[in-house]
Design a protein around this motif. Structure first.
Motif, PDB file in Angstrom:
ATOM      1  N   SER A  38       0.959  -0.971   0.041  1.00  0.00           N
ATOM      2  CA  SER A  38      -0.003  -0.061   0.091  1.00  0.00           C
ATOM      3  C   SER A  38       0.971   1.138  -0.177  1.00  0.00           C
ATOM      4  CB  SER A  38      -0.998  -0.138   1.328  1.00  0.00           C
ATOM      5  OG  SER A  38      -0.355   0.290   2.544  1.00  0.00           O
ATOM      6  N   PRO A  39       0.443   2.374  -0.772  1.00  0.00           N
ATOM      7  CA  PRO A  39       1.280   3.647  -0.733  1.00  0.00           C
ATOM      8  C   PRO A  39       1.849   4.153   0.443  1.00  0.00           C
ATOM      9  CG  PRO A  39      -0.866   3.710  -1.909  1.00  0.00           C
ATOM     10  CD  PRO A  39      -0.831   2.671  -1.240  1.00  0.00           C
ATOM     11  N   ASP A  40       0.919   4.092   1.443  1.00  0.00           N
ATOM     12  CA  ASP A  40       1.139   4.899   2.684  1.00  0.00           C
ATOM     13  C   ASP A  40       1.862   4.055   3.691  1.00  0.00           C
ATOM     14  OD1 ASP A  40      -1.266   3.246   2.804  1.00  0.00           O
ATOM     15  OD2 ASP A  40      -2.016   4.254   4.373  1.00  0.00           O
ATOM     16  N   ALA A  41       2.274   2.608   3.358  1.00  0.00           N
ATOM     17  CA  ALA A  41       3.079   1.794   4.447  1.00  0.00           C
ATOM     18  C   ALA A  41       4.343   1.465   3.894  1.00  0.00           C
ATOM     19  CB  ALA A  41       2.369   0.333   4.228  1.00  0.00           C
ATOM     20  N   GLU A  91       1.905   1.822  -9.635  1.00  0.00           N
ATOM     21  CA  GLU A  91       1.963   2.729  -8.907  1.00  0.00           C
ATOM     22  C   GLU A  91       3.326   2.232  -7.846  1.00  0.00           C
ATOM     23  OE1 GLU A  91       1.081   6.342  -7.353  1.00  0.00           O
ATOM     24  OE2 GLU A  91      -0.252   5.473  -8.856  1.00  0.00           O
ATOM     25  N   ARG A  92       3.231   1.144  -7.614  1.00  0.00           N
ATOM     26  CA  ARG A  92       4.215   0.538  -6.641  1.00  0.00           C
ATOM     27  C   ARG A  92       5.856   0.667  -7.228  1.00  0.00           C
ATOM     28  NH1 ARG A  92       4.307  -5.558  -4.121  1.00  0.00           N
ATOM     29  NH2 ARG A  92       6.173  -5.644  -3.183  1.00  0.00           N
ATOM     30  N   PHE A  93       5.927   0.453  -8.512  1.00  0.00           N
ATOM     31  CA  PHE A  93       7.253   0.475  -9.134  1.00  0.00           C
ATOM     32  C   PHE A  93       7.445   1.747  -9.728  1.00  0.00           C
ATOM     33  CE2 PHE A  93       6.329  -4.290  -8.161  1.00  0.00           C
ATOM     34  CZ  PHE A  93       7.277  -4.318  -7.336  1.00  0.00           C
ATOM     35  N   LEU A  94       6.709   2.649  -9.322  1.00  0.00           N
ATOM     36  CA  LEU A  94       7.087   4.142 -10.109  1.00  0.00           C
ATOM     37  C   LEU A  94       8.657   4.509  -9.903  1.00  0.00           C
ATOM     38  CD1 LEU A  94       5.123   5.932 -11.568  1.00  0.00           C
ATOM     39  CD2 LEU A  94       4.697   6.993  -9.532  1.00  0.00           C
TER      40      LEU A  94
END
Length: 190
Positions: A38-41, A91-94
């Motif tokens: 998750s983006p905030d973790a 999103e994760r690997f941007l």
């Protein structure tokens, strides 16, 4: 219940996520797992052999209950060339190096002369796009061989960018970046 759903439920029940499910000739059932992101973790820890063993045991029971036929079960981590399928993966690997293959070739007038006609494969850095949700930025410059001297007067390679949407992709994966001199690649630092 479908095989996909059975495997997904078993993997999710152990706090992991299903990345890929592949059924091959000869009865091989290959399951690829990863930790949820998750983006905030903080970045999740890598998958361990113990994780694969737990999932294997759980799947053996679940597949037996569902009466799924297979000869061999293989559970593994996504590896350094992890497939990217969902917007959350992108999103994760941007910012990482990725390999993409388009469904239809692009080139000629559509790419304003930046891309050779009929090109479908690209390797570059994944970024957010302007005209579409995602962008790949690449240079077609030939990398210098180890030990080769590069002139300081050598012109900087031309950088290209192309925006794309997920429905235009046939395949997308992290580009395997390996440094054999003992330094970690940015992907391994996650």
């Amino acid at each position: 219940m479908s095989l996909q759903q059975t495997v997904e439920d078993a993997v999710r029940g152990l706090g992991l996520e299903l990345v890929e499910l592949e059924r091959s000739a000869g009865g091989l059932l290959r399951v690829t797992i990863d930790r949820p992101w998750s983006p905030d973790a903080p970045a999740p820890a890598p998958i361990t052999v113990d994780d694969c063993e737990r999932v294997t045991r759980q799947l053996q029971y679940a597949l037996e209950v569902q009466d799924v036929e297979y000869r061999r079960l293989e559970v593994s981590s996504p590896g350094i060339d992890r497939p990217l399928r969902h917007a959350q993966d992108f999103e994760r690997f941007l910012g990482e190096m990725v390999d993409i293959v388009l469904k239809a070739p692009i080139g000629g007038e559509a790419a304003a002369g930046q891309v050779a006609a009929n090109r479908k494969r690209f390797r570059g850095q994944l970024q957010r796009g302007e005209a579409a949700p995602w962008r790949i930025v690449w240079s077609d410059a030939v990398a210098a061989k180890p030990g080769q001297r590069v002139s300081k007067r050598r012109p900087a390679p031309e950088v290209h960018a192309m925006d794309f949407d997920l429905n235009e992709l046939k395949e997308a994966r992290l580009a395997p970046v390996v440094d054999f001199k003992g330094q970690r690649s940015p992907q391994q630092g996650d």
